[in-house]
Design a protein around this motif. Structure first.
Motif, short mmCIF file in Angstrom:
data_model
loop_
_atom_site.label_atom_id
_atom_site.label_comp_id
_atom_site.label_asym_id
_atom_site.label_seq_id
_atom_site.Cartn_x
_atom_site.Cartn_y
_atom_site.Cartn_z
N THR A 249 0.88 -1.02 0.07
CA THR A 249 0.09 -0.07 0.02
C THR A 249 0.89 1.20 0.06
O THR A 249 0.70 2.26 -0.72
N LYS A 250 1.86 1.06 0.73
CA LYS A 250 2.86 2.29 0.84
C LYS A 250 3.43 2.62 -0.39
O LYS A 250 3.43 3.83 -0.90
N GLN A 251 3.68 1.74 -1.30
CA GLN A 251 4.47 1.64 -2.42
C GLN A 251 3.34 2.08 -3.44
O GLN A 251 3.77 3.32 -4.10
N ASP A 252 2.24 1.72 -3.54
CA ASP A 252 0.87 2.22 -4.15
C ASP A 252 0.95 3.90 -4.11
O ASP A 252 0.76 4.56 -4.90
N PHE A 253 0.76 4.04 -2.76
CA PHE A 253 0.56 5.51 -2.08
C PHE A 253 1.62 6.29 -2.77
O PHE A 253 1.19 7.32 -3.45
N TYR A 256 1.06 6.81 -6.36
CA TYR A 256 0.00 7.92 -6.60
C TYR A 256 0.22 9.21 -6.32
O TYR A 256 0.04 10.19 -6.99
N GLN A 257 1.09 9.32 -5.18
CA GLN A 257 1.71 10.72 -4.75
C GLN A 257 2.35 11.53 -6.18
O GLN A 257 2.21 12.62 -6.60
N LEU A 258 3.36 10.49 -6.55
CA LEU A 258 4.09 11.09 -7.91
C LEU A 258 3.08 11.30 -8.97
O LEU A 258 3.41 12.47 -9.68
N ARG A 262 2.64 15.02 -10.52
CA ARG A 262 2.66 15.27 -12.04
C ARG A 262 1.51 15.97 -12.55
O ARG A 262 1.53 16.85 -13.19
N ASP A 263 0.41 15.63 -12.04
CA ASP A 263 -1.14 16.08 -12.72
C ASP A 263 -1.30 17.27 -12.27
O ASP A 263 -1.59 18.28 -12.83
#
Ligand SMILES: Nc1ncnc2c1ncn2[C@@H]1O[C@H](COP(=O)(O)OP(=O)(O)OP(=O)(O)O)[C@@H](O)[C@H]1O
Length: 904
Positions: A249-253, A256-258, A262-263
């Motif tokens: 989950t941490k990796q996913d998070f 997502y943060q990245l 970017r967005d």
């Protein structure tokens, strides 16, 4: 652990049960003497003591006598009671039954007969008996609250089951039972038998469970230990899974943060692009607006703003659907279905109900400020009664600083500009305030009497300082305080009255005039006027419910507003006749509406549903006003050079006039014919003729004969065609006449050649060309040419013909006058030689007597000045009007001719 806990719990329960039993025994002993059992009996002893039912029956009879009417086999029971022998079941069952029935009648908790069975001792059943006895005790003590549930509830299954058990149960003695009770007894018997069987089973199970207590406890502990271990392992496994899940989950998070960053960056860039595009758009819009304003300035459009006041009654619906920032306004007709109801209008700006006084002023400011640059400005508030005109122009009666209206804000802004430009221009500001009440102009700032009637002067000349109301008191102001005081004084004097539409309805048109005079360091001057007009509101007398004086006022108001509408319509259609004279209001606003002023109208709307009709007519009127094109406004600004030139012009004019007068004295030729021609000519052209007669007085002109009947004319116009052409030229409006003159120029007639030269007198060069190209200069009909040639030299030496603008117009006028002077001087020279020569008459007064030559001269003047309007106006004031006055021409005609000329 659980086992120990259970053991502990069981021992506590046993203790509690023993205590309660003791309490029950004590009470029974107190009620029915000694029971013959220990004071702290065991459950078995307790139950055995009560089993025959006698103690229970006696106890209940003691606390409720007669509760059990019949206690069975008392003597027999007494004998065997002490030995705890088991009597016949039916004997004590009878007592127990009767006791239970009595309990039921008293609505006290009971138990089941089987609970007293010898072999059926269990904690649950004994405690029921104990509860029953303690319930009786409480009843006896008066504390018991009735329990609603009856002690015996016989369900259908129980009944059926009981019926089956009945067959195997012991037989009861039926002789002691009444017939009605037999069924009940049967049921109870079955129940009793059942319970005995069940209790037996339970009893053995309980015994076993008690024996196995410690064993099961041990087992339980062992099992728990195992369970704990297993649980720990499972939890460890689960924790490991959770850990891996957490890492995932941490990796996913982080991912997502990245993404999000970017967005966000992208979005930021897009936003910046959009905002720069929006800024560009707003710039373009602003530029568009400026260009549109410029176009409006050039066309001289009357600017129209619209202001919608807030709804006064919150219960009524509004008709304003949408107000756009671009000046669009949508209104909804409440009487029509939605799709047909919407009507759209477009103005320069629309102010909604939430707009403040400052918002409105901010938009009018540029226009008002142009007063300081020498432009005449007029702002008038229009709208039905109660729509907020006075609010906009002056503010409400008890106004705060933020509610002060345009009149005040405009003046304070003008003072600001005065202050800023102090080093360059010295301004002076004066104000006048008048009202038009029932078609009378009244001075609102007069100290003598508020009813002083004033006359409107339509022809405001330079000497009279351009005032249309010279008799109205003029107040010098140099601070906002001065303005406030004057405004208040004026408002006190203004006619107001109460109607059903407005508590404080203005019954007059009020006009606040601000006169600005400025002098710059070089000696140049500025002269302008700002008209701030608060019109009285149009009203439907049936709605305003006015009578008497109010009705009369309303009629005057409506009539003058209708005259204003007529003037606007005529202006919009570019009609040749503008009916300014039909009302005092239009007469006073003549310069603002038809002159070279910058004009703005603020149309006021009442948004309520019941005012829809008036709102629509106001909007239509406003739309018509916005279509009026008055032509570009011009500033009343004069530089030192222009002023000097004007002075020279004055001197030269006087000189020219003197020469002409002298000359005319010697002339005998009557002027009756041209005058007659002038009178026949439409007003527009008459002015031109008057202008052309400027070198002579009217009196003189009357004495001069028509050139058409003069010998020169007779001699000159030989061919009938030629005569016809001249006659046509007399009757044709200027443009046509010009055409005919141009036609003449193509001929070789002496007159033609002269005309051709006149028409080409825009500069010396053209003249010279004509001079060399045409051999008819010596023609007796064109002897003015040498004179012209002569007079060019001095005038041209002074004036640079290349200059443009107002200065060049004046220079051109000077040149014209120079020609006249030279002409008159030459005439003086010529006359004694040949006073009666038709040529002399024609040459010397060519511009005066012959309509044809007068028109030619007019054209020449126009071609010289390049601007009909300005020179014509000066001449009109200087000569034409004076001349016309002398001629006793009726004033209205005179004026209207002037107005029409102005429009030309
Ligand atoms: N923009 C506004 N905001 C708040 N109140 C307003 C506004 N405009 C008008 N009013 C209120 O509406 C009422 C009528 O306004 P006002 O007297 O200015 O109308 P009017 O058009 O001058 O009427 P009349 O022609 O009868 O003199 C007043 O009580 C005024 O305070």
């Amino acid at each position: 652990m659980t086992g120990l806990h259970e053991i502990h719990l069981a021992s506590r329960r046993a203790e509690e049960a023993a205590a309660r039993r003791f309490q029950a025994v004590q009470w029974l002993q107190s009620v029915v003497s000694q029971l013959g059992i220990p004071s702290q009996p065991s459950e078995k002893e307790f139950v055995a003591c009560l089993r025959n039912g006698m103690i229970l029956c006696n106890a209940i009879n003691k606390i409720h006598p007669g509760a059990v009417t019949k206690v069975v086999a008392q003597s027999h029971l007494q004998s065997c009671n002490r030995e705890y022998q088991l009597p016949q079941a039916y004997q004590y069952f009878e007592n127990v039954r009767n006791f239970l029935v009595a309990l039921e009648q008293l609505r006290l908790p009971g138990f089941e007969a089987s609970d007293l069975e010898k072999d059926n001792i269990e904690s649950g059943s004994v405690s029921k008996v104990v509860d029953c006895i303690l319930g009786l005790k409480a009843y006896h003590d008066g504390f018991y609250k009735h329990i609603k549930t009856p002690p015996f509830q016989l369900s259908a299954t129980k009944v059926n089951h009981s019926l089956g058990a009945y067959k195997t149960s012991r037989q009861l003695d039926r002789t002691d039972c009444t017939d009605g009770e037999s069924d009940q007894i049967k049921v109870i018997t079955k129940l009793f038998a059942d319970h005995i069987v069940n209790s037996k089973e339970n009893f053995y199970e309980n015994l076993i469970s008690q024996e196995d207590g410690s064993k099961s406890c041990k087992n339980l502990l062992h099992r728990t230990k195992c369970n704990h271990k297993r649980l720990l392992k499972t939890q460890e496994n689960e924790l490991a899974v959770l850990k891996s899940l957490f890492i995932e989950t941490k990796q996913d998070f982080q991912e997502y943060q990245l993404h999000l960053q970017r967005d966000l960056m992208e979005l930021g860039n897009q936003m910046q692009e959009m905002s720069s595009a929006a800024q560009g758009y707003y710039k373009v819009v602003e530029e568009n607006r400026k260009l549109f304003n410029m176009v409006q300035d050039l066309k001289g459009n009357i600017r129209v703003f619209c202001r919608v006041r807030p709804i006064s009654n919150s219960e009524t619906n509004g008709v304003i659907d949408y107000i756009g920032r671009d000046g669009s306004l949508f209104v909804v007709d409440p009487s029509k279905p939605l799709k047909d109801a919407r009507k759209t209008f477009q103005f320069n700006q629309v102010f909604g109900p939430t707009s403040t006084q400052d918002d409105v002023f901010r938009e009018t400011k540029p226009l008002i400020r142009s007063v300081m640059d020498g432009y005449n400005v007029c702002i008038f508030a229009y709208g039905q009664t109660g729509s907020g005109k006075t609010y906009t122009m002056s503010g409400p009666p008890s106004r705060s600083i933020t509610e002060l209206g345009i009149n005040y804000l405009a003046l304070s802004d003008l003072f600001l500009i005065c202050d800023k430009r102090r080093d360059m221009i010295n301004y002076e500001i004066y104000v006048q305030m008048v009202e038009i009440y029932n078609e009378q102009v009244r001075d609102l700032l007069s100290e003598k009497s508020s009813c002083i009637r004033l006359d409107i002067r339509t022809c405001s000349s330079e000497e009279e300082d351009g005032l249309s109301l010279p008799n109205a008191t003029m107040h010098y102001v140099n601070s906002t305080m001065d303005v406030l005081k004057l405004m208040e004084a004026g408002e006190v004097n203004r006619a107001v009255g109460s109607t059903s539409m407005n508590n404080r309805s203005s019954r007059s048109h009020s006009i606040f005039m601000v006169h600005v005079r400025g002098k710059d360091t070089s000696g140049g001057t500025i002269r302008s006027c700002l008209h701030l007009v608060d019109l009285a509101g149009s009203e439907r007398v049936d709605k305003s419910e006015v009578t008497g004086d109010r009705l009369k006022e309303a009629q005057y108001i409506n009539r003058s507003l209708s005259c204003l509408g007529d003037v606007i319509s005529a202006l919009a259609q570019k009609s040749s006749h503008i009916p300014y004279r039909n009302s005092k209001l239009t007469l006073l606003l003549q310069d603002a509406l038809g002159g070279q002023a910058k004009t703005m109208m603020i149309a006021h709307l009442s948004p309520e549903e019941d005012s829809f009709g008036e709102t629509i007519s106001t909007l239509k009127f406003a739309q018509r006003v916005s279509s009026v094109e008055l032509g570009a406004a011009s500033a009343h600004k004069e530089t030192r050079e222009i002023m000097q030139l004007k002075e020279q012009l004055e001197t030269l004019k006087k000189k020219a006039l003197g020469g002409a007068e002298e000359c005319n004295k010697e002339m005998k030729s009557p002027l009756s014919r041209p005058i007659a021609t002038t009178e026949r000519t439409p007003p527009r052209f008459r002015r031109l003729s008057i202008e052309n007669c400027s070198n002579t007085t009217l009196k003189d002109r009357r004495g001069i004969k028509s050139p058409l009947v003069s010998p020169r004319g007779a001699k000159e116009i030989k061919s009938p065609l030629r005569r016809r052409q001249i006659q046509t030229a007399e009757r044709t409006p200027p443009r046509l006449r010009r055409l005919s003159i141009e036609n003449f120029s193509s001929t070789r007639s002496p007159l033609d050649s002269r005309d051709a030269q006149i028409l080409s007198l825009d500069g010396l060069r053209s003249y010279e060309k004509d001079e060399t190209s045409k051999g008819d200069l010596k023609n007796p009909l064109s002897p003015s040419m040498p004179h012209f040639q002569l007079m060019q030299t001095p005038v041209n030496a002074e004036v640079d013909t290349r200059t443009s603008g107002k200065g060049s117009h004046i220079r051109k006028s000077l040149r014209t006058i120079g020609k006249l002077i030279n002409g008159s001087e030459k005439r003086k020279e010529n006359l004694p030689e040949n006073p009666l020569s038709p040529l002399g008459v024609s040459n010397n007064f060519s511009g005066v007597k012959s309509p044809f030559t007068s028109n030619v001269k007019t054209l020449r003047r126009q071609s010289l000045t390049g601007q009909e309007r300005s020179s014509i106006r000066v001449d009109l004031v200087e000569n034409g009007i004076k001349g016309a006055r002398n001629a006793k021409t009726p004033p209205p005609e005179r004026s209207s001719s002037k107005i029409e000329k102005k429009r030309d």
